[in-house]
Structure formats: C-alpha cells, structure tokens
Design a protein around this motif. Structure first.
Motif, PDB file in Angstrom:
ATOM      1  N   UNK A 286       0.846  -1.197   0.000  1.00  0.00           N
ATOM      2  CA  UNK A 286       0.000   0.000   0.000  1.00  0.00           C
ATOM      3  C   UNK A 286       0.881   1.247   0.000  1.00  0.00           C
ATOM      4  N   UNK A 287       0.460   2.235  -0.764  1.00  0.00           N
ATOM      5  CA  UNK A 287       1.130   3.527  -0.781  1.00  0.00           C
ATOM      6  C   UNK A 287       0.114   4.552  -0.286  1.00  0.00           C
ATOM      7  N   UNK A 288       0.412   5.151   0.862  1.00  0.00           N
ATOM      8  CA  UNK A 288      -0.462   6.155   1.469  1.00  0.00           C
ATOM      9  C   UNK A 288       0.095   7.531   1.144  1.00  0.00           C
ATOM     10  N   UNK A 289      -0.798   8.490   0.893  1.00  0.00           N
ATOM     11  CA  UNK A 289      -0.357   9.846   0.571  1.00  0.00           C
ATOM     12  C   UNK A 289      -1.207  10.875   1.312  1.00  0.00           C
ATOM     13  N   UNK A 290      -0.523  11.907   1.797  1.00  0.00           N
ATOM     14  CA  UNK A 290      -1.177  13.055   2.416  1.00  0.00           C
ATOM     15  C   UNK A 290      -0.545  14.317   1.864  1.00  0.00           C
ATOM     16  N   UNK A 291      -1.344  15.366   1.778  1.00  0.00           N
ATOM     17  CA  UNK A 291      -0.852  16.686   1.396  1.00  0.00           C
ATOM     18  C   UNK A 291      -1.287  17.659   2.471  1.00  0.00           C
ATOM     19  N   UNK A 292      -0.318  18.414   2.985  1.00  0.00           N
ATOM     20  CA  UNK A 292      -0.608  19.397   4.025  1.00  0.00           C
ATOM     21  C   UNK A 292      -0.178  20.771   3.544  1.00  0.00           C
ATOM     22  N   UNK A 293      -1.024  21.760   3.761  1.00  0.00           N
ATOM     23  CA  UNK A 293      -0.687  23.160   3.501  1.00  0.00           C
ATOM     24  C   UNK A 293      -0.477  23.814   4.861  1.00  0.00           C
ATOM     25  N   UNK A 294       0.747  24.230   5.118  1.00  0.00           N
ATOM     26  CA  UNK A 294       1.124  24.696   6.449  1.00  0.00           C
ATOM     27  C   UNK A 294       1.595  26.142   6.396  1.00  0.00           C
ATOM     28  N   UNK A 295       0.997  27.029   7.203  1.00  0.00           N
ATOM     29  CA  UNK A 295       1.351  28.446   7.184  1.00  0.00           C
ATOM     30  C   UNK A 295       2.589  28.752   8.047  1.00  0.00           C
ATOM     31  N   UNK A 296       3.671  28.084   7.735  1.00  0.00           N
ATOM     32  CA  UNK A 296       4.915  28.245   8.480  1.00  0.00           C
ATOM     33  C   UNK A 296       6.069  28.253   7.493  1.00  0.00           C
TER      34      UNK A 296
END
Length: 177
Positions: free
Chosen positions: A21-31
């Motif tokens: 399994x290949x899991x993916x997440x995308x986060x937009x971080x204001x830092x």
C-alpha cells in the motif's frame, strides 16, 4: 472555506497492489520551510508530533530509530529502527523503517503565498486493516504536527486512541475526516 494561512490536511489517499500500500497526504502549512523541516527532519522536532528519534543521523545512510510516544493500553510503544534513505536539506527527508511503518517520505515544496506544501508518502506491506489503521494514524499525527508547529507540542501522557478510532471509522466508511 480556509484562507491561505489556515493549515489544511487533505484526506489521505491510498493505492494498493496486493499487500503493498502507498499512502499519501498533502498538508498546507502556514509556516516557513525551516520550521516545518525542523519538525519532520530533526531529533528535536519529531517528538512534538510523532516519535522520539534516537539515534538520528541526518544524512543518506544514517541510522534512525523512531519510538512512538503514544502507547497502547498496556503501555507498549512502537519502536522502529531503520535508515535515512533520502536527504535533501529543507526539501526531502525519507526514512525506511523495519516493521509495519515501511518507508516514510516528507517532501517540502517551496512556499506558495503564505504556506508550505508538505507531501507525505508511506509505503507499507500488510492487509487492508493495517492500511486503514495507518491512514488514521498518520492523519491523527498530522493534526498533532499542526499543533506542534503552532507552539503546542503533543503531551503524550494525555494521549488516548479516541480521535484515532474516529478517524479509523471514517476511513473505513470511505468518508472524509
């Protein structure tokens, strides 16, 4: 709707090929990039949202052992030794770990406006239950990452599996957490 300064954790996705399994997440971080990099790629930053890292040798081929600080009901913590398998300062940190955690990769993209884009990939082997457990687990940890970046690192002594369990149910049902 979120403005440009609100961190966003998009719903994790996965692709499966048999037991891989290949899991993916995308986060937009204001830092700024250095702050996010320190959180995902340093022995000082990782405990605030994920795991203690000791040893942690920040270079390709360096040793890394992650010891999760949230424990099960019996007080057992997951310990995953491994190696740094990709390292490009303030851009890519990749750790390949023994056991269920497999390969984890953090890829920071240059700032877009007021936020940094963090793309995360986790390659694991196991059954579908493990895939759902890991999707919920990473989502839960990324919520801790947002808090840690805002100056509120996780107090692991107060951790319970309640939020993780709710996320697990949502991922199993196919709904967006």
């Amino acid at each position: 709707m979120n403005d440009a300064t609100t961190p966003v954790i998009e719903h994790g996705t996965s692709e499966s090929h048999g037991d891989r399994h290949v899991l993916r997440f995308t986060l937009r971080l204001p830092h700024p990039v250095p702050r996010v990099w320190a959180a995902v790629a340093s022995a000082e930053g990782l405990p605030g949202w994920l795991a203690a890292a000791d040893p942690f040798e920040p270079r390709v081929g360096g040793a890394v052992t992650l010891r999760w600080l949230n424990t099960d009901r019996d007080g057992n913590a997951t310990v995953a030794p491994g190696a740094v398998t990709a390292w490009d300062v303030e851009r890519v940190a990749e750790y390949t770990l023994e056991g269920v955690h497999g390969r984890i990769r953090f890829h920071l993209e240059p700032p877009r406006g007021d936020h940094v884009l963090l793309r995360f990939t986790n390659e694991i082997r196991g059954d579908d239950a493990l895939r759902l457990d890991c999707l919920a687990g990473w989502h839960d940890h990324f919520l801790h990452l947002v808090d840690a970046l805002d100056g509120y690192p996780a107090d692991w002594s107060k951790w319970t599996p309640v939020r993780w369990a709710a996320l697990r149910e949502e991922y199993a049902a196919g709904t967006r957490p």
